[in-house]
Design a protein around this motif. Structure first.
Motif, PDB file in Angstrom:
ATOM      1  N   TRP A 428       0.941  -1.203   0.055  1.00 44.09           N
ATOM      2  CA  TRP A 428      -0.145   0.020   0.023  1.00 44.09           C
ATOM      3  C   TRP A 428       0.866   1.308   0.067  1.00 44.09           C
ATOM      4  O   TRP A 428       0.558   2.422  -0.550  1.00 44.09           O
ATOM      5  N   GLY A 429       2.077   1.089   0.520  1.00 47.13           N
ATOM      6  CA  GLY A 429       3.048   2.224   0.818  1.00 47.13           C
ATOM      7  C   GLY A 429       3.541   2.583  -0.749  1.00 47.13           C
ATOM      8  O   GLY A 429       3.739   3.767  -1.157  1.00 47.13           O
ATOM      9  N   ILE A 430       3.925   1.406  -1.487  1.00 55.36           N
ATOM     10  CA  ILE A 430       4.278   1.662  -2.726  1.00 55.36           C
ATOM     11  C   ILE A 430       3.470   2.189  -3.543  1.00 55.36           C
ATOM     12  O   ILE A 430       3.567   2.968  -4.483  1.00 55.36           O
ATOM     13  N   LEU A 431       1.878   1.658  -3.630  1.00 51.46           N
ATOM     14  CA  LEU A 431       1.045   2.319  -4.403  1.00 51.46           C
ATOM     15  C   LEU A 431       0.796   3.854  -4.167  1.00 51.46           C
ATOM     16  O   LEU A 431       0.550   4.344  -4.864  1.00 51.46           O
ATOM     17  N   LEU A 432       0.950   4.061  -3.031  1.00 54.34           N
ATOM     18  CA  LEU A 432       0.870   5.533  -2.570  1.00 54.34           C
ATOM     19  C   LEU A 432       1.854   6.480  -3.413  1.00 54.34           C
ATOM     20  O   LEU A 432       1.724   7.356  -3.953  1.00 54.34           O
ATOM     21  N   ALA A 433       3.232   5.840  -3.377  1.00 47.46           N
ATOM     22  CA  ALA A 433       4.184   6.574  -3.871  1.00 47.46           C
ATOM     23  C   ALA A 433       4.079   6.620  -5.323  1.00 47.46           C
ATOM     24  O   ALA A 433       4.259   7.593  -5.976  1.00 47.46           O
ATOM     25  N   ALA A 434       3.817   5.732  -5.807  1.00 50.66           N
ATOM     26  CA  ALA A 434       3.586   5.524  -7.311  1.00 50.66           C
ATOM     27  C   ALA A 434       2.408   6.498  -7.707  1.00 50.66           C
ATOM     28  O   ALA A 434       2.409   6.956  -8.722  1.00 50.66           O
ATOM     29  N   GLY A 435       1.175   6.437  -7.033  1.00 50.68           N
ATOM     30  CA  GLY A 435       0.300   7.286  -7.490  1.00 50.68           C
ATOM     31  C   GLY A 435       0.733   8.862  -7.329  1.00 50.68           C
ATOM     32  O   GLY A 435       0.215   9.550  -8.080  1.00 50.68           O
ATOM     33  N   ILE A 436       1.707   9.058  -6.272  1.00 49.45           N
ATOM     34  CA  ILE A 436       1.985  10.381  -6.312  1.00 49.45           C
ATOM     35  C   ILE A 436       2.867  10.790  -7.361  1.00 49.45           C
ATOM     36  O   ILE A 436       2.919  11.821  -7.961  1.00 49.45           O
ATOM     37  N   ALA A 437       3.807   9.888  -7.771  1.00 57.57           N
ATOM     38  CA  ALA A 437       4.701   9.965  -8.984  1.00 57.57           C
ATOM     39  C   ALA A 437       3.908  10.079 -10.451  1.00 57.57           C
ATOM     40  O   ALA A 437       4.601  10.627 -11.310  1.00 57.57           O
ATOM     41  N   ALA A 438       2.775   9.385 -10.472  1.00 54.33           N
ATOM     42  CA  ALA A 438       2.169   9.155 -11.637  1.00 54.33           C
ATOM     43  C   ALA A 438       1.955  10.537 -12.535  1.00 54.33           C
ATOM     44  O   ALA A 438       2.219  10.554 -13.617  1.00 54.33           O
ATOM     45  N   PRO A 439       1.204  11.610 -11.902  1.00 51.19           N
ATOM     46  CA  PRO A 439       1.091  12.646 -12.625  1.00 51.19           C
ATOM     47  C   PRO A 439       2.276  13.524 -13.166  1.00 51.19           C
ATOM     48  O   PRO A 439       2.250  14.211 -14.206  1.00 51.19           O
ATOM     49  N   ARG A 440       3.546  13.281 -12.465  1.00 52.91           N
ATOM     50  CA  ARG A 440       4.584  13.864 -13.005  1.00 52.91           C
ATOM     51  C   ARG A 440       4.971  13.162 -14.226  1.00 52.91           C
ATOM     52  O   ARG A 440       5.540  13.937 -15.215  1.00 52.91           O
ATOM     53  N   LEU A 441       4.885  11.813 -14.257  1.00 53.46           N
ATOM     54  CA  LEU A 441       5.368  11.061 -15.418  1.00 53.46           C
ATOM     55  C   LEU A 441       4.491  11.424 -16.626  1.00 53.46           C
ATOM     56  O   LEU A 441       4.695  11.535 -17.763  1.00 53.46           O
ATOM     57  N   ILE A 442       3.100  11.362 -16.304  1.00 53.32           N
ATOM     58  CA  ILE A 442       2.367  12.189 -17.332  1.00 53.32           C
ATOM     59  C   ILE A 442       2.322  13.297 -17.982  1.00 53.32           C
ATOM     60  O   ILE A 442       2.296  13.665 -19.007  1.00 53.32           O
ATOM     61  N   SER A 443       2.800  14.150 -17.047  1.00 51.28           N
ATOM     62  CA  SER A 443       3.230  15.464 -17.520  1.00 51.28           C
ATOM     63  C   SER A 443       4.512  15.632 -18.422  1.00 51.28           C
ATOM     64  O   SER A 443       4.494  16.284 -19.374  1.00 51.28           O
ATOM     65  N   VAL A 444       5.431  14.585 -18.228  1.00 47.51           N
ATOM     66  CA  VAL A 444       6.459  14.630 -19.029  1.00 47.51           C
ATOM     67  C   VAL A 444       6.370  13.967 -20.451  1.00 47.51           C
ATOM     68  O   VAL A 444       6.727  14.480 -21.457  1.00 47.51           O
ATOM     69  N   PHE A 445       5.455  12.643 -20.238  1.00 45.82           N
ATOM     70  CA  PHE A 445       5.468  12.142 -21.496  1.00 45.82           C
ATOM     71  C   PHE A 445       4.061  12.540 -22.440  1.00 45.82           C
ATOM     72  O   PHE A 445       4.151  12.589 -23.771  1.00 45.82           O
ATOM     73  N   ALA A 446       3.177  13.421 -21.693  1.00 42.24           N
ATOM     74  CA  ALA A 446       1.964  13.731 -22.586  1.00 42.24           C
ATOM     75  C   ALA A 446       2.017  15.287 -23.007  1.00 42.24           C
ATOM     76  O   ALA A 446       1.170  15.810 -23.689  1.00 42.24           O
ATOM     77  N   PHE A 447       2.612  15.964 -21.927  1.00 45.63           N
ATOM     78  CA  PHE A 447       2.573  17.434 -21.941  1.00 45.63           C
ATOM     79  C   PHE A 447       3.929  18.115 -22.075  1.00 45.63           C
ATOM     80  O   PHE A 447       4.213  19.103 -21.504  1.00 45.63           O
ATOM     81  N   ASN A 448       4.965  17.358 -22.419  1.00 46.55           N
ATOM     82  CA  ASN A 448       6.444  17.894 -22.591  1.00 46.55           C
ATOM     83  C   ASN A 448       6.951  18.316 -21.402  1.00 46.55           C
ATOM     84  O   ASN A 448       7.759  19.355 -21.370  1.00 46.55           O
ATOM     85  N   GLY A 449       6.501  17.971 -20.018  1.00 46.82           N
ATOM     86  CA  GLY A 449       6.959  18.392 -19.096  1.00 46.82           C
ATOM     87  C   GLY A 449       6.769  19.603 -18.438  1.00 46.82           C
ATOM     88  O   GLY A 449       7.330  20.155 -17.572  1.00 46.82           O
ATOM     89  N   LEU A 450       5.661  20.286 -18.882  1.00 48.54           N
ATOM     90  CA  LEU A 450       4.939  21.425 -18.500  1.00 48.54           C
ATOM     91  C   LEU A 450       4.303  21.226 -16.878  1.00 48.54           C
ATOM     92  O   LEU A 450       3.863  20.160 -16.784  1.00 48.54           O
TER      93      LEU A 450
END
Length: 500
Positions: A428-450
Motif C-alpha cells: 500500500w505504501g508503494i502504491l501511494l508513492a507510485a500514485g503521487i509520482a504518476a502525474p509527474r510522469l504523465i506531465s513529462v510524456f503527454a505534456f512535454n514536462g509542463l
C-alpha cells in the motif's frame, strides 16, 4: 394532361432540392466557404469564428460566425476582437525591424546590451545571445521556459519576464539549433521598450499599428475595448464553456496582440503586396528565413514571426498558428496564388488551422489536400478525462462503501498472519508513492514536462475535476488499506497473546 404536369413539376422540384443540398465546385465561393466553416465549427465545438480572405489587394471574403458572449447573446462580427496568440509574434518582429532600420539597435547586438546582467548559461559557462537569434528561435532558450511566465497584470510584468531569464540554462549553443520558445519574443518586446524609451504597448500603437492603418488592433488585454472583445472559451466535459483565463501581461509581445477580421485583412494585404515603402520593405525582410538551421518540419524555416515553407528553392507558403488558453488563430499566405487567409477563434482549437487551409484550397481553386479529419488534442484529452472521471468516481463510491462496511465490522474481523500484514502495508505504501509520482510522469510524456499548474489553465476544464477525484481515490484507497493492515496487525497481536 394534369398528370404529366405534376410529373414535370416534381422532377423540377427534385432537381432544386438536390442542388440546394450539395456544395460543389459550381457553388459560389462564398457559399462554399460558409458551408465549410459551419461544418468545421460543428465538429470542433468552437463557439465563434471571424475570418478574412485576401487575394492580391482585394478582400474577397470577410465574415463572422457563431457567438462572442458566454450566454450566446452576442453574435461574432468582423469587428469582434480576439486574442491572437502566437500570430502576435510577426507584429513584434516588425517592431524590432523598425528599430533596426532606424539604427536604434542591430540584429547582432547581444541581449546583455539592453538587459543588464542577461547572461544565459551553456555547458556551464556564461554566453551571450543576439537579437537575431531571438527572432529566429535559435537562442537556445528551451521551450519549457514558457512555464516561467507568471500570471501578472502589472505594468512591469514584461520586465519581470525578461529579467527572469538571467542565468537560464540553455538547451543548445546559441545559433546552432532551432527550438521554438515563446519567451524569445517577450525578451524582444522588452528590448523594444529599452531601445525606444516607450512602453511596448505604446510603441506598437504609434509605430506599428498606426502605420499599418489598424485602428482596432491593440497590444494586451488592458488596451483593448472590452465591449467588443469576444469572451474566451475552452472545452470541458465535451462542450465549449466560457473561461476567464488569467492575464499574462509579461507575455504580451509573444501572444496577446488583440485584433479583428477587418484589421487582419489589412495585415494580410501588406503581407501579399510589395510597394516601395518603408513598411513594405520591412515586411518583406520579415519573410526571410534563417536557413542556417532547420525546424522540425521538412522544408520549413523560421523567419521573423513567420514559418516559411519552401520547395525546390521557392516559397510555397508562409504561416503561423496562435493559441492562448481560450483563443486560437491561424494565418496562411500563398505567394503563388496571391492569396491569404486569417482565422480568429474564441476557443483554443486545432481546427483554426484546418479551417484556414481548407478555405485557401477553395479560394485558390486547389485540389482538396485536407483529408477532412482533425485530431484536436484538447478534445481527445477532454474525452479521456471525462471517461476516467466517471470510472474513478464509481471506484471512489465503491471504496467509500467498503470503508463503511469495514468500520462496522472492524471488531469482529478475522486476523491474517502477521508477516502477510506487513507485506500488504508495504504494498500500500508503494502504491501511494507510485500514485503521487504518476502525474509527474504523465506531465513529462503527454505534456512535454509542463507543470500541472499550467496544464490546468491551458487544458480542458475536466482535467482539474479529474485530478481532484484521482487524489481523493488514491489517498482514500491507501488510507483504507493501511488502516486495515494496522487494525489487522493489532488484532493479530491480541490473538497471539490470547493463545499464549
Amino acid at each position: 394532361m394534369m398528370r404529366n404536369v405534376w410529373l414535370v413539376l416534381c422532377f423540377c422540384l427534385s432537381i432544386l432540392v438536390w442542388d440546394g443540398g450539395q456544395v460543389n465546385a459550381q457553388t459560389p465561393v462564398d457559399k462554399r466557404i460558409d458551408a465549410l466553416i459551419e461544418k468545421q465549427m460543428k465538429e470542433s465545438g468552437i463557439p465563434g469564428i471571424s475570418m478574412t480572405v485576401v487575394k492580391g489587394d482585394d478582400v474577397v471574403y470577410e465574415k463572422g460566425f457563431g457567438y462572442a458572449g458566454e450566454r450566446h447573446n452576442r453574435p461574432v462580427t468582423t469587428s469582434t476582437l480576439f486574442e491572437m496568440g502566437s500570430t502576435s509574434k510577426a507584429f513584434t518582429a516588425l517592431g524590432v525591424l523598425k528599430l533596426v532600420r532606424s539604427g536604434a539597435i542591430s540584429l547582432n547586438d547581444p541581449v546583455s546590451r539592453y538587459i543588464s546582467g542577461f547572461y544565459p548559461v551553456y555547458d556551464g559557462k556564461k554566453v551571450d545571445i543576439t537579437i537575431d537569434q531571438l527572432l529566429h528561435h535559435t537562442s537556445g532558450i528551451p521551450f519549457l521556459s514558457i512555464a516561467d511566465i507568471k500570471v501578472d497584470s502589472k505594468e512591469d510584468a514584461l520586465g519581470k519576464t525578461a529579467k527572469g531569464l538571467r542565468g537560464v540554462e540553455l538547451s543548445h549553443k546559441p545559433g546552432s539549433t532551432f527550438e521554438y520558445a515563446t519567451i524569445n519574443y517577450d525578451v524582444l518586446g522588452y528590448i523594444i521598450e529599452q531601445a525606444s524609451g516607450q512602453p511596448y504597448e505604446q510603441y506598437m500603437a504609434e509605430h506599428v499599428f498606426k502605420q499599418l492603418d489598424m485602428p482596432n488592433t491593440y497590444a494586451g488585454r488592458h488596451a483593448g475595448q472590452a465591449g467588443y472583445v469576444s469572451s474566451g472559451f475552452k472545452i470541458g466535459f465535451l462542450k465549449a464553456r466560457a473561461y476567464n483565463a488569467p492575464e499574462y501581461r509579461g507575455n504580451t509581445p509573444a501572444g496577446y496582440i488583440i485584433t479583428n477580421a477587418e484589421d487582419l485583412s489589412k495585415w494580410l494585404r501588406f503581407q501579399l503586396n510589395r510597394s516601395d515603402t518603408d513598411i513594405s520593405r520591412l515586411i518583406e525582410q520579415s519573410h526571410l528565413p534563417d536557413k542556417s538551421v532547420k525546424t522540425d518540419e521538412p522544408g520549413v524555416y523560421y523567419g521573423a514571426g513567420w514559418s516559411i515553407f519552401e520547395k525546390k528553392g521557392a516559397v510555397k507558403e508562409m504561416f503561423h498558428a496562435g493559441s492562448n488558453p481560450n483563443f486560437s488563430s491561424f494565418i496562411i499566405i500563398s505567394p503563388n496564388d496571391n492569396a491569404a487567409v486569417g482565422v480568429l477563434a474564441n476557443m483554443n482549437s486545432a481546427y483554426a488551422e484546418k479551417i484556414a487551409r481548407s478555405v485557401l484550397e477553395v479560394v485558390a481553386d486547389q485540389k482538396q489536400k485536407q483529408d477532412g479529419s482533425v485530431t484536436d488534442p484538447f478534445q481527445v484529452i477532454d474525452q479521456v478525462a471525462v471517461a476516467m472521471l466517471v470510472l474513478f468516481s464509481l471506484l471512489l463510491i465503491v471504496l467509500l462503501w467498503r470503508i463503511y462496511i469495514f468500520l462496522k465490522s472492524i471488531k469482529s474481523k478475522n486476523v491474517p498472519v502477521q508477516q502477510r500484514i506487513r507485506i500488504k502495508a508495504l504494498l500500500w505504501g508503494i502504491l501511494l508513492a507510485a500514485g503521487i509520482a504518476a502525474p509527474r510522469l504523465i506531465s513529462v510524456f503527454a505534456f512535454n514536462g509542463l507543470p500541472w499548474s499550467m496544464i490546468f489553465i491551458w487544458g480542458p476544464g475536466s482535467l482539474l475535476y479529474l485530478a481532484v477525484v484521482y487524489y481523493m481515490l488514491l489517498f482514500a484507497s491507501c488510507l483504507f488499506g493501511l488502516t486495515a493492515c494496522f487494525f489487522n496487525h493489532r488484532a493479530a497481536r491480541r490473538s497471539e497473546t490470547h493463545e499464549m
